[in-house]
Design an enzyme around this catalytic site. Structure first.
Site, PDB file in Angstrom:
ATOM      1  N   ARG A 225       0.858  -1.187   0.000  1.00 19.27           N
ATOM      2  CA  ARG A 225       0.000   0.000   0.000  1.00 19.27           C
ATOM      3  C   ARG A 225       0.892   1.234   0.000  1.00 19.27           C
ATOM      4  O   ARG A 225       1.920   1.268   0.696  1.00 19.27           O
ATOM      5  CB  ARG A 225      -0.898   0.032   1.249  1.00 19.27           C
ATOM      6  CG  ARG A 225      -2.029  -0.994   1.276  1.00 19.27           C
ATOM      7  CD  ARG A 225      -3.101  -0.748   0.224  1.00 19.27           C
ATOM      8  NE  ARG A 225      -4.202  -1.684   0.292  1.00 19.27           N
ATOM      9  CZ  ARG A 225      -4.323  -2.772  -0.477  1.00 19.27           C
ATOM     10  NH1 ARG A 225      -3.402  -3.075  -1.372  1.00 19.27           N
ATOM     11  NH2 ARG A 225      -5.387  -3.548  -0.355  1.00 19.27           N
ATOM     12  N   HIS A 273      -1.388  -0.642  -9.795  1.00 16.30           N
ATOM     13  CA  HIS A 273      -1.993  -1.581  -8.822  1.00 16.30           C
ATOM     14  C   HIS A 273      -2.459  -2.867  -9.518  1.00 16.30           C
ATOM     15  O   HIS A 273      -3.621  -3.269  -9.378  1.00 16.30           O
ATOM     16  CB  HIS A 273      -3.150  -0.911  -8.072  1.00 16.30           C
ATOM     17  CG  HIS A 273      -3.489  -1.579  -6.774  1.00 16.30           C
ATOM     18  ND1 HIS A 273      -3.826  -0.900  -5.632  1.00 16.30           N
ATOM     19  CD2 HIS A 273      -3.548  -2.902  -6.440  1.00 16.30           C
ATOM     20  CE1 HIS A 273      -4.089  -1.751  -4.656  1.00 16.30           C
ATOM     21  NE2 HIS A 273      -3.920  -2.989  -5.127  1.00 16.30           N
TER      22      HIS A 273
END
Ligand code: NDP
Ligand code: OXD
Length: 310
Positions: A225, A273
């Site tokens: 993250r 991502h």
């Protein structure tokens, strides 16, 4: 097979129809609803759901996250605190993470960034050969995905160390934990891979002091993250040459805004991502099996510990 009629609500930020169909195929004994107005359901299967969903659904027996990381779900104020939250475990993501990590490890080990710049400068400058066992990689996070990545890199012959919250033992991986363990991993890692969940303990974990502990010219690969990383500290370290390359798949703001200084930086390598995507079929199969177990009163794995935050 479940005998009583079950109602499942699926809510995904995108590809809702495909998810609904995959879940209905894996759980033919249930009604799978996709609309926000579905009447009281037994289970919710979600990825980035609207906050209103939990205010409307008051009879849920469990919430299933269609991802490995649950930080965004835990941040939803309406998420009921007394309902079990169950996350995805592997569902084909470990193999994708292994591919991504091996690809970057090989790029760094074989000095691809160096030769790409040499080509741009029309320089013929061969470097000395290195052995795989001399290339030191650190993996922060030794859970389902981190352990698979550490194992794949170690099996390839690299020298791998790993870090987790609690002590671990993995074949051919030097396992560390705790604050001192983190320093041990940082000071040796020519490639540092982040595979930790985002929690109150890991937010901002990698700042200027931690980057300064890495060997000069080390590379960083963030697969977990964006919030784990201090972006300004990383950009300063890249500009100073103390960090050689940054491979970033995750960001504090996604999509990464067009004006972000990461985009044009010559030593930053961006992917949107996609390090490990969740395949519909395997994910829905895992959810279906867990619902069947829960309906039989059996325990399931992947239960999120709200205190730990993962
Ligand atoms: P797990 O929960 O299985 O593993 C988490 C690991 O992190 C464990 O080893 C845990 O330690 C360790 N950890 C947690 N907190 C700390 C801490 N404070 N200090 C040290 N170690 C800590 O998660 P997964 O492996 O399944 O997934 C990891 C993360 O990967 C997800 O949370 C998500 O953010 C990210 N992800 C990214 C994707 C992408 O496409 N980029 C796709 C999927 C996931 P311990 O073993 O002691 O509990
Ligand atoms: C996940 C993710 O957590 O996609 O599964 O990031």
């Amino acid at each position: 097979m479940i005998n009583k009629p079950l109602n499942i609500l699926i809510s995904t930020a995108k590809e809702q129809d495909a998810w609904q169909q995959a879940l209905a195929t894996c759980l033919p004994e249930a009604h799978v609803h996709a609309g926000p107005d579905a009447s009281a359901c037994d289970y919710a299967v979600v990825w980035k759901p609207p906050e209103a969903l939990f205010a409307q659904q008051r009879r849920l027996k469990a919430v299933f996250a269609l991802g490995a990381g649950v930080d965004s779900l835990l941040a939803i104020p309406t998420l009921p605190s007394d309902v079990p939250l169950i996350r995805m475990e592997d569902v084909g993501m470990a193999a994708q993470m292994e591919e991504y990590a091996l690809h970057i490890a090989l790029r760094q080990f074989r000095q691809a960034p160096y030769y790409e710049r040499a080509q741009a400068d029309r320089k013929w400058t061969p470097q000395a050969m290195r052995r795989r066992t001399d290339f030191k990689i650190g993996v922060l996070g030794l859970g389902v995905l981190g352990a698979a990545v550490a194992d794949a890199l170690a099996r390839f012959g690299f020298s791998v160390s790993g870090w987790s919250r609690t002590p671990k033992a993995l074949p051919d991986v030097r396992c560390e934990h705790g604050a001192r363990g983190l320093d041990t991993v940082l000071t040796r890692s020519e490639l540092l891979i982040l595979l930790l969940p985002l929690t109150h303990e890991t937010a901002g974990l990698i700042g200027p002091a931690q980057l300064a502990k890495l060997p000069r010219g080390a590379a960083l690969l963030n697969l977990s993250r964006g919030e784990l990383l201090d972006d300004s500290a990383l950009l300063s370290a890249l500009d100073a040459g103390s960090i050689g390359e940054a491979y970033l798949d995750v960001f504090q703001q996604e999509p990464l805004p067009p004006e972000h200084p990461y985009w044009p930086h010559p030593r930053v390598h961006i992917t949107p991502h996609i390090a490990a995507l969740t395949p519909y079929d395997i994910a829905c199969h895992q959810v279906a099996e867990k619902i069947r177990r829960m309906e039989l009163g059996k325990s399931v794995s992947g239960l999120v510990d709200r205190q730990r935050g993962y």
